[in-house]
Design an enzyme around this catalytic site. Structure first.
Site, PDB file in Angstrom:
ATOM      1  CE  LYS A  22      -1.513   1.612   4.118  1.00 30.82           C
ATOM      2  NZ  LYS A  22      -1.463   2.950   4.445  1.00 30.82           N
ATOM      3  CG  ASN A  23       2.047   2.811   3.443  1.00 30.29           C
ATOM      4  OD1 ASN A  23       1.060   3.167   3.065  1.00 30.29           O
ATOM      5  ND2 ASN A  23       2.780   2.625   4.907  1.00 30.29           N
ATOM      6  NE  ARG A  95      -0.923  11.762   8.409  1.00 31.47           N
ATOM      7  CZ  ARG A  95      -0.774  13.053   8.908  1.00 31.47           C
ATOM      8  NH1 ARG A  95      -1.782  13.860   9.311  1.00 31.47           N
ATOM      9  NH2 ARG A  95       0.264  13.684   8.452  1.00 31.47           N
ATOM     10  CB  CYS A 119      -4.412  10.604  12.291  1.00 30.86           C
ATOM     11  SG  CYS A 119      -2.948   9.826  12.320  1.00 30.86           S
ATOM     12  CG  ASP A 307       3.565   1.174   9.503  1.00 29.47           C
ATOM     13  OD1 ASP A 307       3.203   2.208  10.371  1.00 29.47           O
ATOM     14  OD2 ASP A 307       3.510   1.716   8.255  1.00 29.47           O
ATOM     15  CB  ILE A 329       8.003   6.472  14.295  1.00 32.34           C
ATOM     16  CG1 ILE A 329       9.255   5.625  14.375  1.00 32.34           C
ATOM     17  CG2 ILE A 329       7.820   7.210  12.975  1.00 32.34           C
ATOM     18  CD1 ILE A 329      10.516   6.118  14.036  1.00 32.34           C
ATOM     19  NE  ARG A 399      -6.908   3.994   6.054  1.00 35.08           N
ATOM     20  CZ  ARG A 399      -5.887   4.514   6.995  1.00 35.08           C
ATOM     21  NH1 ARG A 399      -5.923   4.652   8.309  1.00 35.08           N
ATOM     22  NH2 ARG A 399      -4.627   4.933   6.321  1.00 35.08           N
TER      23      ARG A 399
HETATM   24  N1  EPU Z   1       7.395  14.521  10.751  1.00 35.17           N
HETATM   25  C1  EPU Z   1       7.379  15.845  11.145  1.00 35.17           C
HETATM   26  N2  EPU Z   1       7.492  16.937  10.163  1.00 35.17           N
HETATM   27  C2  EPU Z   1       6.893  16.347   8.939  1.00 35.17           C
HETATM   28  C3  EPU Z   1       6.812  15.123   8.593  1.00 35.17           C
HETATM   29  C4  EPU Z   1       7.069  13.995   9.471  1.00 35.17           C
HETATM   30  O1  EPU Z   1       7.779  16.097  12.202  1.00 35.17           O
HETATM   31  O2  EPU Z   1       6.944  17.142   8.099  1.00 35.17           O
HETATM   32  C5  EPU Z   1       7.555  13.530  12.020  1.00 35.17           C
HETATM   33  C6  EPU Z   1       6.299  12.682  12.021  1.00 35.17           C
HETATM   34  O3  EPU Z   1       5.330  13.120  13.053  1.00 35.17           O
HETATM   35  C7  EPU Z   1       6.666  11.423  12.819  1.00 35.17           C
HETATM   36  C8  EPU Z   1       8.053  11.126  12.024  1.00 35.17           C
HETATM   37  O4  EPU Z   1       8.445  12.363  11.374  1.00 35.17           O
HETATM   38  O5  EPU Z   1       7.252  11.492  14.189  1.00 35.17           O
HETATM   39  C9  EPU Z   1       7.966  10.175  10.726  1.00 35.17           C
HETATM   40  O6  EPU Z   1       6.942  10.440  10.060  1.00 35.17           O
HETATM   41  P1  EPU Z   1       6.797  10.086   8.389  1.00 35.17           P
HETATM   42  O7  EPU Z   1       6.621  11.420   7.835  1.00 35.17           O
HETATM   43  O8  EPU Z   1       7.894   9.339   7.877  1.00 35.17           O
HETATM   44  O9  EPU Z   1       5.485   9.359   8.372  1.00 35.17           O
HETATM   45  P2  EPU Z   1       4.508   9.284   7.080  1.00 35.17           P
HETATM   46  O10 EPU Z   1       5.353   9.754   5.762  1.00 35.17           O
HETATM   47  O11 EPU Z   1       3.524  10.385   7.242  1.00 35.17           O
HETATM   48  C10 EPU Z   1       4.460   6.847   6.555  1.00 35.17           C
HETATM   49  C11 EPU Z   1       3.641   5.893   6.220  1.00 35.17           C
HETATM   50  C12 EPU Z   1       3.131   5.318   7.559  1.00 35.17           C
HETATM   51  C13 EPU Z   1       4.298   5.087   8.628  1.00 35.17           C
HETATM   52  C14 EPU Z   1       5.207   6.153   8.784  1.00 35.17           C
HETATM   53  C15 EPU Z   1       6.383   5.824   9.338  1.00 35.17           C
HETATM   54  C16 EPU Z   1       2.786   6.248   4.239  1.00 35.17           C
HETATM   55  C17 EPU Z   1       1.455   6.653   3.194  1.00 35.17           C
HETATM   56  N3  EPU Z   1       2.526   6.076   5.499  1.00 35.17           N
HETATM   57  O12 EPU Z   1       3.844   7.949   7.029  1.00 35.17           O
HETATM   58  O13 EPU Z   1       2.132   4.377   7.337  1.00 35.17           O
HETATM   59  O14 EPU Z   1       3.805   4.678   9.918  1.00 35.17           O
HETATM   60  O15 EPU Z   1       5.830   6.477   7.243  1.00 35.17           O
HETATM   61  O16 EPU Z   1       6.927   4.556   8.847  1.00 35.17           O
HETATM   62  O17 EPU Z   1       3.689   5.723   3.690  1.00 35.17           O
HETATM   63  C18 EPU Z   1       0.386   2.688   7.965  1.00 35.17           C
HETATM   64  O18 EPU Z   1       0.586   2.233   6.891  1.00 35.17           O
HETATM   65  O19 EPU Z   1      -0.270   2.330   8.859  1.00 35.17           O
HETATM   66  C19 EPU Z   1       1.124   4.123   8.349  1.00 35.17           C
HETATM   67  C20 EPU Z   1       0.719   4.860   9.353  1.00 35.17           C
END
Ligand code: EPU
Length: 420
Positions: A22-23, A95, A119, A307, A329, A399
């Site tokens: 998915k991701n 998101r 979220c 995850d 995380i 999802r």
């Molecule tokens: N963060 C910031 N600022 C930003 C972006 C991120 O402070 O601008 C912080 C976040 O708050 C968090 C950390 O950086 O503490 C890492 O977050 P990240 O941005 O890597 O997460 P994401 O890109 O929103 C993706 C996956 C998530 C997975 C995380 C971590 C997708 C669509 N989603 O989210 O997947 O948990 O990386 O590996 O790729 C899931 O599939 O259930 C899921 C939540």
């Protein structure tokens, strides 16, 4: 809302086919906005989040169509994309919709994307996405809950991420692929999903170096071209079924899996006593009657994935001793704890850590799913618990897990969906 009813106890054995990730599929779909044309994405899982992303692409003017003969092939045509706005109603459902920001800005010169908001698992800001796009030359305004971004032509730059962010890295990579000159992205996320996106951008005509490392260098192209591309296997789905084998003392062969993306998970499950065999395109996991306890800390890839934290905690609930599970995380990713306790688990939260004392047996109960991976952990615990467990609000699971109850039932689980 649908529920899953599980009669715990059976030892799972057999083969499970792993779906596409998915991701990884979501950023690949977003990348189709970078160049007009017809794309063929294979190994795309049929999930709610994928359907939601199709809705968003269609809102922007693309067409999305599943292949009639090949179940996992998605055709996306972005020839007539004119839109540049991602409205709140579509973004709040998922998101990952924020992934259209970079490509829209790069191709259309402007984008208006609703801020995703917090979220269940944490605040999840997107400040680093925005800072990075500013560094590439975008003008950015936040107004009425929306990010409004404009740029005549983005230009290559050097940008350092304060923390590695998965979708943040992906947004910047897509924007850089159409930017003028070279972009150096430092302290990027190294997840396999990032590597998959980088390879698709290369196939489309950008030059990408350093994939899978902390520094990615991208040479933008004035124009990119539509391509066909194969998605990677879902490492989180794989890890979830690895725990299913472990928690039921079963024996599962996971076909179509990529063991190289799961090193940290394999090491951890071996620590709990599982026998794990790997080879090209498969992982076989044999569980034991009662797992040994093992401590765990979630980390960005190649560390243990956040995850899979909830699923591993379900396993530790029945371990022989105590374990400390630390989530680094997301600040609020322990919502499964209260539900696991309803099954008789002994868990105490202390800040960012949970202390889990393994119990001999869990007892079935009605439970409430709170987010995607938490839901998976409740299903896993239900497979082990004595008696009946009912997991409510299964839409969270839909999802991100393709046909979970069918896959589990086919290897011996007594699980059924109750439609409402
Ligand atoms: N963060 C910031 N600022 C930003 C972006 C991120 O402070 O601008 C912080 C976040 O708050 C968090 C950390 O950086 O503490 C890492 O977050 P990240 O941005 O890597 O997460 P994401 O890109 O929103 C993706 C996956 C998530 C997975 C995380 C971590 C997708 C669509 N989603 O989210 O997947 O948990 O990386 O590996 O790729 C899931 O599939 O259930 C899921 C939540």
């Amino acid at each position: 809302m649908d529920k899953l009813k599980i009669e715990g106890g059976p030892t799972l054995s057999g083969t499970i086919e792993i779906s596409g990730a998915k991701n990884a599929a979501l950023p690949l779909m977003a990348a189709t906005l970078l160049a007009p044309g017809a794309y063929r994405l294979s190994r795309v899982p049929r999930l709610r989040d994928i359907h939601s992303f199709c809705n968003l692409l269609e809102h922007l003017g693309a067409t999305c169509r599943w292949d009639e003969s090949e179940a996992a092939v998605l055709h996306i045509d972005t020839t007539h994309v004119k839109g540049w706005k991602a409205p709140y109603d579509l973004v709040r459902k998922m998101r990952a919709s924020v992934l259209v920001l970079g490509p829209l800005l790069a191709r259309m010169g402007r984008a208006k994307v609703s801020l995703p908001g917090g979220c269940a698992i944490g605040a999840r800001p997107i400040d680093l996405h925005l800072k990075g796009l500013r560094a590439l030359g975008a003008e950015m305004e936040l107004r009425d809950g929306y990010v409004e971004a404009t740029a005549l032509r983005l230009s290559g730059t050097a940008y350092y991420f304060d923390v590695p962010t998965v979708t943040g890295t992906e947004n910047l990579m897509m924007a850089a692929a159409l930017a003028q000159g070279e972009t150096l992205l430092e302290n990027v996320a190294r997840e396999p999903e990032i590597v998959a996106l980088g390879k698709m951008l290369e196939a489309m005509g950008a030059t990408v170096e350093g994939l899978g490392t902390e520094t990615i260098r991208i040479q933008g192209a004035p124009e990119l071209a539509a391509v066909g591309f194969e998605n990677i296997p879902d490492r989180i789905e794989t890890g979830t079924y690895m725990v299913a084998a472990a928690i039921t003392g079963g024996d599962l062969l996971l076909e179509g899996a990529d063991p190289s993306a799961l090193d940290a998970v394999i090491v951890k499950l071996r620590e709990t006593g599982c026998s794990i065999e790997t080879g090209p395109g498969f992982i076989r996991v044999q569980g034991v009657e009662r797992p040994e306890s093992a401590d765990l800390t979630t980390l960005p890839y190649p560390g243990f994935p956040t995850d899979l934290q909830a699923q591993f905690m379900a396993l530790m609930c029945v371990a022989k001793g105590a374990s400390v599970i630390t989530e680094t995380i997301f600040e609020n990713r322990f919502m499964h704890v209260a539900e696991l306790k309803r099954l008789g688990a002994d868990i105490r939260i202390d800040g960012r850590s949970a202390v889990v004392k393994g119990v001999e047996a869990l007892k079935g109960a009605p439970l409430m799913a709170t987010d995607l991976r938490a839901s998976a952990s409740l299903v896993l615990a239900g497979l082990r618990a004595e008696g009946t467990t009912v997991v409510n609000r299964v839409y969270h699971l839909d999802r991100g897990y393709e046909a979970m109850e069918q896959k589990l039932a086919a290897v011996g689980a007594r699980i059924e969906r109750i439609r409402e």
